[in-house]
Design an enzyme around this catalytic site. Structure first.
Site, mmCIF file in Angstrom:
data_model
loop_
_atom_site.group_PDB
_atom_site.id
_atom_site.type_symbol
_atom_site.label_atom_id
_atom_site.label_comp_id
_atom_site.label_asym_id
_atom_site.label_seq_id
_atom_site.Cartn_x
_atom_site.Cartn_y
_atom_site.Cartn_z
ATOM 1 N N CYS A 1 0.871 -1.328 -0.041
ATOM 2 C CA CYS A 1 -0.067 0.129 -0.091
ATOM 3 C C CYS A 1 0.962 1.172 0.053
ATOM 4 O O CYS A 1 0.251 2.457 -0.192
ATOM 5 C CB CYS A 1 -0.928 0.184 1.100
ATOM 6 S SG CYS A 1 -2.215 -1.344 1.000
ATOM 7 N N HIS B 1 -1.990 3.053 -5.985
ATOM 8 C CA HIS B 1 -2.944 1.978 -6.567
ATOM 9 C C HIS B 1 -4.281 2.197 -6.233
ATOM 10 O O HIS B 1 -4.607 3.326 -5.526
ATOM 11 C CB HIS B 1 -2.486 0.584 -5.748
ATOM 12 C CG HIS B 1 -2.746 0.519 -4.249
ATOM 13 N ND1 HIS B 1 -1.967 1.210 -3.402
ATOM 14 C CD2 HIS B 1 -3.945 0.302 -3.605
ATOM 15 C CE1 HIS B 1 -2.557 1.336 -2.149
ATOM 16 N NE2 HIS B 1 -3.775 0.696 -2.107
ATOM 17 N N HIS C 1 -12.862 8.580 -9.085
ATOM 18 C CA HIS C 1 -11.641 8.980 -10.261
ATOM 19 C C HIS C 1 -10.722 9.834 -9.880
ATOM 20 O O HIS C 1 -10.261 10.787 -10.505
ATOM 21 C CB HIS C 1 -12.371 9.212 -11.673
ATOM 22 C CG HIS C 1 -12.773 7.957 -11.928
ATOM 23 N ND1 HIS C 1 -14.062 7.296 -11.556
ATOM 24 C CD2 HIS C 1 -12.408 7.203 -13.052
ATOM 25 C CE1 HIS C 1 -14.286 6.295 -12.213
ATOM 26 N NE2 HIS C 1 -13.511 6.032 -13.242
ATOM 27 N N GLU D 1 -13.466 -1.224 1.228
ATOM 28 C CA GLU D 1 -12.271 -1.097 0.577
ATOM 29 C C GLU D 1 -11.863 -2.054 -0.567
ATOM 30 O O GLU D 1 -11.660 -1.737 -1.605
ATOM 31 C CB GLU D 1 -10.978 -0.477 1.602
ATOM 32 C CG GLU D 1 -9.817 -0.077 0.631
ATOM 33 C CD GLU D 1 -8.656 0.351 1.484
ATOM 34 O OE1 GLU D 1 -8.391 1.827 1.587
ATOM 35 O OE2 GLU D 1 -8.100 -0.330 2.003
HETATM 36 NI NI NI Z 1 -5.217 0.528 -0.851
#
Ligand code: NI
Length: 136
Positions: A33, A39, A80, A124
């Site tokens: 992460c 990402h 976005h 998430e």
């Molecule tokens: Ni993440």
């Protein structure tokens, strides 16, 4: 008490890192992460409003109005986008699911059309989600 939930979706990029730490420490704690170029995630947001059923409408909250608030105050700002740089309500925080949920709560809590904000649930990933119910 009745609980009514609206689900929305957004896709965003982020990178988890603590600016006060060394690169090594960030890599140790955040692993993949911490990837420098970021990402993405496909987030699902569930906003739950609590209240009594209005006898005139049969509603706790008009879901069309609730949807419009969620879209304008949250989705339009995060979809976005890069959560590290583009989002006013995430300035200065590491954009973990926990901190995103706290930020979303702050965006919505004073703008719920009827009833009161009970919970912000943020997925998430399919397997990882957080629930935030405010400070109290
Ligand atoms: Ni993440």
């Amino acid at each position: 008490m009745m609980y009514v939930t609206r689900r929305e979706h957004f896709s965003s990029a982020h990178r988890l890192f603590n600016t006060a730490w060394s690169d090594e420490r960030n890599q140790e704690v955040f692993g993949k992460c911490n990837n420098a170029a970021g990402h993405g995630h496909n987030y699902y947001l569930e906003v739950t409003v609590a209240g009594k059923v209005n006898p005139e409408t049969g509603y706790v909250v008009d879901l069309k109005q609730l949807k419009d608030v969620i879209i304008s105050r949250v989705i339009a700002k995060v979809d976005h986008r890069n959560l590290n740089v583009d989002v006013d309500f995430l300035r200065g925080v590491i954009p973990t699911a926990e901190n995103i949920a706290i930020g979303i709560w702050g965006e919505l809590v004073d703008h719920i059309p009827q009833g009161r904000l009970h919970q912000v649930r943020l997925y998430e990933t399919e397997k990882n989600f957080v629930d935030y119910r405010g400070e109290a």
